[in-house]
Write an enzyme that holds these catalytic residues in place. Structure first.
Site, PDB file in Angstrom:
ATOM      1  N   CYS A 111       0.835  -1.196   0.000  1.00  0.00           N
ATOM      2  CA  CYS A 111       0.000   0.000   0.000  1.00  0.00           C
ATOM      3  C   CYS A 111       0.879   1.260   0.000  1.00  0.00           C
ATOM      4  O   CYS A 111       1.811   1.365  -0.786  1.00  0.00           O
ATOM      5  CB  CYS A 111      -0.949  -0.077   1.196  1.00  0.00           C
ATOM      6  SG  CYS A 111      -2.376   1.014   1.157  1.00  0.00           S
ATOM      7  N   THR A 112       0.604   2.200   0.892  1.00  0.00           N
ATOM      8  CA  THR A 112       1.341   3.467   0.903  1.00  0.00           C
ATOM      9  C   THR A 112       2.709   3.362   1.560  1.00  0.00           C
ATOM     10  O   THR A 112       3.397   4.380   1.689  1.00  0.00           O
ATOM     11  CB  THR A 112       0.510   4.568   1.586  1.00  0.00           C
ATOM     12  OG1 THR A 112       0.132   4.138   2.893  1.00  0.00           O
ATOM     13  CG2 THR A 112      -0.727   4.895   0.764  1.00  0.00           C
TER      14      THR A 112
END
Length: 200
Positions: A111-112
Site C-alpha cells: 500500500c502506501t
C-alpha cells in the site's frame, strides 16, 4: 537449523498502520515459516520502541522487537496506512529507511509503504505501485518513478511494492514463491485457504 542460520523477515509496525497491510503478509509468512521450518526462514514484527502499536482501525498489535535490538534482516516489509503520512516528512524515519536499504537485501512494501520508500529516494527511476487512491501522490513524490497502476505488485529485483491493503497477501505469496518455489507458495495458499472469489 540453528537460529543464527535462519534468514529473517521483519514487518514494521507503527501508529495508524493499516491492519491488513501488516497482518495479511504476517498470515502468509508465519504460516509458511511455522509449517515449513526446513526452509530456514522466520518472520517477526517490530516497532520503533518495541511496544504495542495501535493500528488504523483500532486493533492493537504487539511487537517482537524494537528497532534498537532488531536482528539483521534479509527482507524488510514496510506496510502502509494513514500512519505513513507523517513519515513522508519525518527525516529520522526516512534516514532509518535509507539505512535499511544499505544493509537489507530485499525491501518490500504494501500500500502506501511505497510512498515512504519514494520519499526516502529509494524508488528513483524504478517501477512501483501503491494503493489506487495514492498513485498520483507516488508520482508527485518522485516523477522519475515508473508508476504501474494496474499491477497487483511490482517485483523489481531488490525492491517489491504492492498495491493496496489485500494486495499485500498476493505480494507475500509471491515472496514465498521467489524465496523457495511456486509449489511452496501454492501449499501456503492452500493452507490459509486463500482463493479469492469475491461475491460482489
Amino acid at each position: 537449523m540453528a537460529q543464527e542460520d535462519t534468514r529473517k523477515i521483519g514487518i514494521l509496525l507503527f501508529p495508524d498502520v493499516e491492519e491488513l497491510d501488516a497482518i495479511g503478509p504476517w498470515e502468509v509468512l508465519s504460516y509458511w515459516t511455522r509449517t515449513f521450518p526446513e526452509d530456514g526462514w522466520q518472520v517477526f514484527c517490530f516497532s520503533a520502541d518495541g511496544k504495542p502499536v495501535a493500528c488504523a482501525k483500532g486493533l492493537t498489535v504487539e511487537a517482537h522487537h524494537a528497532m534498537a535490538d532488531l536482528p539483521g534482516l534479509d527482507v524488510l516489509l514496510h506496510p502502509g496506512g494513514r500512519g505513513t503520512r507523517p513519515q513522508l516528512e519525518d527525516e529520522q524515519h526516512l534516514e532509518w529507511v535509507r539505512s535499511q536499504r544499505r544493509s537489507v537485501p530485499l525491501m518490500t512494501s504494501v500500500c502506501t509503504g511505497s510512498l515512504v520508500y519514494a520519499a526516502a529516494g529509494l524508488l528513483a527511476g524504478r517501477p512501483a505501485t501503491t494503493h489506487w487512491a495514492s498513485l498520483d501522490r507516488l508520482a508527485e513524490l518522485d516523477p522519475s518513478i515508473d508508476v504501474r497502476p494496474d499491477q497487483r505488485f511490482v517485483d523489481d529485483g531488490d525492491m517489491i511494492t504492492s498495491a493496496g491493503i489485500s494486495a499485500g497477501i498476493d505480494m507475500a505469496l509471491h515472496l514465498v514463491a521467489r524465496l523457495v518455489s511456486p509449489e511452496r507458495a501454492r501449499q501456503v495458499r492452500r493452507g490459509i485457504q486463500y482463493d479469492p472469489q469475491p461475491p460482489v
